[in-house]
Motif scaffolding. Sequence first.
Motif, PDB file in Angstrom:
ATOM      1  N   SER A   1       0.839  -1.209   0.000  1.00 59.67           N
ATOM      2  CA  SER A   1       0.000   0.000   0.000  1.00 59.67           C
ATOM      3  C   SER A   1       0.864   1.246   0.000  1.00 59.67           C
ATOM      4  O   SER A   1       0.576   2.217  -0.713  1.00 59.67           O
ATOM      5  CB  SER A   1      -0.906   0.014   1.225  1.00 59.67           C
ATOM      6  OG  SER A   1      -1.755  -1.097   1.225  1.00 59.67           O
TER       7      SER A   1
ATOM      8  N   ASP B   1      -5.673  -0.841  -4.843  1.00 59.48           N
ATOM      9  CA  ASP B   1      -5.088  -1.375  -3.611  1.00 59.48           C
ATOM     10  C   ASP B   1      -6.054  -2.376  -2.985  1.00 59.48           C
ATOM     11  O   ASP B   1      -7.016  -1.994  -2.341  1.00 59.48           O
ATOM     12  CB  ASP B   1      -4.763  -0.241  -2.632  1.00 59.48           C
ATOM     13  CG  ASP B   1      -3.950  -0.740  -1.443  1.00 59.48           C
ATOM     14  OD1 ASP B   1      -3.642  -1.948  -1.387  1.00 59.48           O
ATOM     15  OD2 ASP B   1      -3.619   0.085  -0.571  1.00 59.48           O
ATOM     16  N   GLU B   2      -5.805  -3.647  -3.204  1.00 62.78           N
ATOM     17  CA  GLU B   2      -6.653  -4.731  -2.702  1.00 62.78           C
ATOM     18  C   GLU B   2      -8.141  -4.438  -2.921  1.00 62.78           C
ATOM     19  O   GLU B   2      -8.900  -4.374  -1.972  1.00 62.78           O
ATOM     20  CB  GLU B   2      -6.389  -4.958  -1.211  1.00 62.78           C
ATOM     21  CG  GLU B   2      -4.898  -5.160  -0.950  1.00 62.78           C
ATOM     22  CD  GLU B   2      -4.644  -5.978   0.301  1.00 62.78           C
ATOM     23  OE1 GLU B   2      -5.505  -6.808   0.628  1.00 62.78           O
ATOM     24  OE2 GLU B   2      -3.582  -5.773   0.916  1.00 62.78           O
TER      25      GLU B   2
HETATM   26 MG   LIG Z   1      -2.279  -2.593   2.222  1.00 57.70          MG
END
Ligand SMILES: [Mg+2]
Lengths: 219, 275, 239
Positions: free
Chosen positions: B74, B194-195
């Motif tokens: 991240s 991000d995910e």
């Molecule tokens: Mg993360």
Amino acid sequence: MTGLDFGVIQRALPFLLEGLALSFFLTAVAMLGGVILGLGLAVIRLSRWKALSILAAGYVNGFRAIPLVLVIFWFYFLVPLALGRSVSALQSVVIAFVLFEAAYYSEIFRAGLQSIRPGQWQAAYACGLGYFQTLRLVVLPQALRNMLPLMITQAVVLFQDTSLVYVISLRDFMTSASIVANRDNRLIETYLVAALVYFVICSIGAASASRLSARWRPA
Amino acid sequence: MTKAHIQASRTPAEIVEMPASVRVVPISQGRKPMVEISKLYKSYGPIEVLKGCDLVVERGEVVVICGPSGSGKSTLIKCVNGLERFDRGALVVDGVRVGERASDMTSLRARIGMVSQHFELYPHLTVLQNICLAQVHVLKRSKVEAQAKARALLARVGLPDKEGAYPAQLSGGQQQRVAIARALAMDPVAMLFDEPTSALDPEMIGEVLAVMLELARDGMTMIVVTHEMGFARKAADRVVFMDKGAIVETAPTQQFFDEPRAERAKLFLSRILSQ
Amino acid sequence: MNYSWNWSILIQPPYLGWLASGLELTLVISISAWILALIAGTLVGVVGTLPHRIPRMLAATYVGMFRNIPLLLQLFLWFFVVPELLPSGWGFWLKRDLPFPELWTSMLALGLFTSARVAVQVGSGITAVSSGQRMAAVASGMSPAQAYRLVLLPQAFRIVLPPLTSDFLTVFKNSALALTIGVFELTAQTRQIESFTFQGFEAFTAATIVYLVIALLVTFFMRTLERRVALPDTMGAAS
Ligand SMILES: [Mg+2]
Ligand SMILES: Nc1ncnc2c1ncn2[C@@H]1O[C@H](COP(=O)(O)OP(=O)(O)OP(=O)(O)O)[C@@H](O)[C@H]1O
């Protein structure tokens, strides 16, 4: 405007300190009375007795809707009338403050008591404790943690509010300062110093309240 | 031959089934890469979170970043559009030197779309207003133009009938698709994910991945942090494996899955694929 | 208790007129002070949530100053002290030429005093909005000002609307302090009726009822506003 002369404060110091003592005294008495009466009101409000609970709610919301100055006037006028004899301004003000603060402290108690999960009550009842035992031994000790910062914040507000006895010329710190200011014609110096004194005292109170609430923030 | 040619000659079903290795990445010769990360370092106090990361992402390329929790994925992706600062190293995105005072980060961010784990739709605005907000206030598009764009994108992500809904009225998968539409509305030159599916219930993951897959097939430059290895196989040109703040392995997708070199990547893969 | 009741005093001239003009001043002072408090409080609340230390410290100092000095003393400071400390031309204008100085002073003092409370509420409202929202706004290219105006503040205000109700109520109550610098607002007028007629019971009852009605109206107004801006939740049918 001639130069500032803070010597006036020094000369009037004993007089001002007496006023400050009265401010602290009023705060202490109003807080003590307000906490006791407020706890009673909160317990009644959360109880099963419908009629009483509505009365308590009316009391709390009524006092919270009107200005403290008006309350002070009310009791200044009402107490002698009710007792049938003249009473000192201090006596009427003490009664006014206690009854007024009770409304605010009762709200703090109510929120504090409601913050305790019903499971705690049930667990205590299951052990055979009664209502008031549960309140005293189980619920209040837990609720106090959440409430203490708020109670200190309220005390700071109360300490500032005691300055309102100015309207019936009771000689607390505020009134004393204004007497000195006008007698010696030193308004700037006196009011600035008075502001500084209030600021320091209240800042200490506010800081301790926020330290407490930070320390006790649930993990 | 470009990706557009391939698409024109195949049916959508064939495209979805097509392995990534067949895809031709339209890397435009002579143009600068989209993202150039070199020797990037970052610490939070005493903890070093990025330890000299290097990564180049070409225009039109899809890169998947994976790695264990806390490995800095991240942080790295947020550095790309300047949401996180870095301490040392160089980072050039679409020709803009990130981290330098003179750089116009605001206009760079408007060109880089970002989709995060928690959707972050604006709860006080409807779906349509969510998609229009930055179009109107950042790109200064007219309301009419912005709404037309928003409706077209909503149709594209399969939510043509949800424009008046508030985010709280949508499922997680629907919210994430709106978030993707919101990012696409800015006509981004690249997208960061991000995910995007890690907060979703399993039955909603597919619908979001399908939208992302289509985006990849359309030639969007994408950096995707995800543990969805199925998506990586289908969409990614390269896979990057991070561990403890360092990029441990970078490999073409096929190679990464068939013969990962780094021990930690092997371990990670075997764990995640056995789940 | 021997007391000769005379409720009709309240509707006799000139007393009814006194009450009416008192109410008018109470409303004028309170509402303008509230508007000032909302504007200044929102500004200070925003400054207190900026990512740099210096503006945050400035906001904290502002809040501390206005919260830790009694309103009565603040009123006196603005009325008696500030004009003396200003350049002499300004002070002269304030004392000599400005009409109704006590009225302006009460609005200003009450407004700034209340703004500190509003600032605390708005600040905590902004903090309560998840940091991801700020990030999403910035990531789409918004300037910090746009992020606050379009994303953070609209959410923060919805969060703090219920606690703001009590601050709004407090403004009306605190406006009574204006009587100490010679504004004949509602409480001052009833006090005056009492000292003219010795019918304190009736006069104070009238004031009490008016304040209660104001409290009910304010609460109703704020609840309506809350309902107006409330967002539909998952329970509401999706459109
Ligand atoms: Mg993360
Ligand atoms: N604001 C912060 N302050 C201090 N440490 C942080 C902060 N943000 C992240 N970290 C630390 O930096 C490291 C990398 O975090 P990062 O969020 O980039 O990891 P990640 O690979 O995205 O992990 P995950 O898979 O859990 O999302 C972690 O050890 C994390 O604890």
